[in-house]
Design a protein around this motif. Structure first.
Motif, PDB file in Angstrom:
ATOM      1  N   CYS A  83      20.522 -33.223  17.584  1.00  0.00           N
ATOM      2  CA  CYS A  83      21.464 -32.270  17.001  1.00  0.00           C
ATOM      3  C   CYS A  83      22.778 -32.400  17.764  1.00  0.00           C
ATOM      4  CB  CYS A  83      20.892 -30.864  17.130  1.00  0.00           C
ATOM      5  SG  CYS A  83      22.075 -29.564  16.773  1.00  0.00           S
ATOM      6  N   ILE A  85      24.994 -30.338  18.055  1.00  0.00           N
ATOM      7  CA  ILE A  85      25.448 -29.046  18.588  1.00  0.00           C
ATOM      8  C   ILE A  85      24.675 -28.700  19.860  1.00  0.00           C
ATOM      9  CG2 ILE A  85      25.772 -26.592  18.096  1.00  0.00           C
ATOM     10  CD1 ILE A  85      25.765 -27.518  15.049  1.00  0.00           C
ATOM     11  N   CYS A  86      23.343 -28.720  19.780  1.00  0.00           N
ATOM     12  CA  CYS A  86      22.564 -28.291  20.949  1.00  0.00           C
ATOM     13  C   CYS A  86      21.872 -29.446  21.668  1.00  0.00           C
ATOM     14  CB  CYS A  86      21.542 -27.230  20.551  1.00  0.00           C
ATOM     15  SG  CYS A  86      20.231 -27.875  19.490  1.00  0.00           S
ATOM     16  N   HIS A  98      17.633 -27.123  10.637  1.00  0.00           N
ATOM     17  CA  HIS A  98      17.984 -26.555  11.941  1.00  0.00           C
ATOM     18  C   HIS A  98      19.478 -26.271  12.053  1.00  0.00           C
ATOM     19  CE1 HIS A  98      18.547 -26.278  16.303  1.00  0.00           C
ATOM     20  NE2 HIS A  98      19.459 -27.226  16.178  1.00  0.00           N
ATOM     21  N   CYS A 102      21.859 -23.404  13.738  1.00  0.00           N
ATOM     22  CA  CYS A 102      22.290 -23.748  15.098  1.00  0.00           C
ATOM     23  C   CYS A 102      23.790 -23.607  15.175  1.00  0.00           C
ATOM     24  CB  CYS A 102      21.888 -25.185  15.438  1.00  0.00           C
ATOM     25  SG  CYS A 102      22.312 -25.657  17.138  1.00  0.00           S
TER      26      CYS A 102
HETATM   27 ZN   LIG Z   1      21.083 -27.587  17.353  1.00  0.00          ZN
END
Ligand SMILES: [Zn+2]
Ligand SMILES: [Zn+2]
Length: 108
Positions: A83, A85-86, A98, A102
Motif C-alpha cells: 500500500c 499509504i501505509c 483496503h 486507508c
Molecule cells: Zn494502507
C-alpha cells in the motif's frame, strides 16, 4: 501418531487444499486470477504466477509436501503489493478494498 490429511498450498491464492481437490482447484483458481487481474488498474497487474518447480516426490516415494508448500507460499508472497499509504502488503484485489479506508495519518 496423529495423521492429518495432507494439504497442498495453492500457488495462486495461498489457500490449502486436499491432494485431490488441488488439481480441480488450480485451473479454476488461475482462471479467476486472470479475470481479477484484468480488472485491476494497470499498475497493479502482475505477471501470471508460475507453478513452483519442486521435486514433489521424495526418494521414498512420498510427496515432499513441505517443500512444495513452501514454494507455493513464496509464490503467493511475491504477488503482494505494498500500500503506498501505509506500506502494508496486500493482494491487489484486497489492496483496492483496503485503500478505500486507508488514510494517511492526519498531520497535526
Ligand atoms: Zn494502507
Ligand atoms: Zn487457488
Amino acid at each position: 501418531m496423529i495423521r492429518r490429511p495432507p494439504t497442498i498450498v495453492c500457488y495462486i491464492c495461498g489457500r490449502e487444499y486436499g491432494t485431490k481437490s488441488i488439481s480441480i482447484h488450480e485451473p479454476q483458481c488461475l482462471k479467476k486470477w486472470h479475470n481479477e487481474n484484468n480488472l485491476l488498474p494497470k499498475e497493479l497487474r502482475r505477471p501470471e504466477p508460475k507453478k513452483p518447480e519442486v521435486r514433489t516426490i521424495t526418494a521414498k516415494g512420498f510427496y515432499d509436501l513441505d517443500a512444495l508448500n513452501e514454494a507455493a507460499w513464496t509464490s503467493t508472497q511475491s504477488q503482494l503489493v505494498p500500500c503506498n499509504i501505509c506500506g502494508r502488503t496486500f493482494l491487489p484485489d484486497s489492496l483496492i478494498v483496503h485503500q478505500r479506508s486507508c488514510k494517511p495519518k492526519a498531520a497535526k
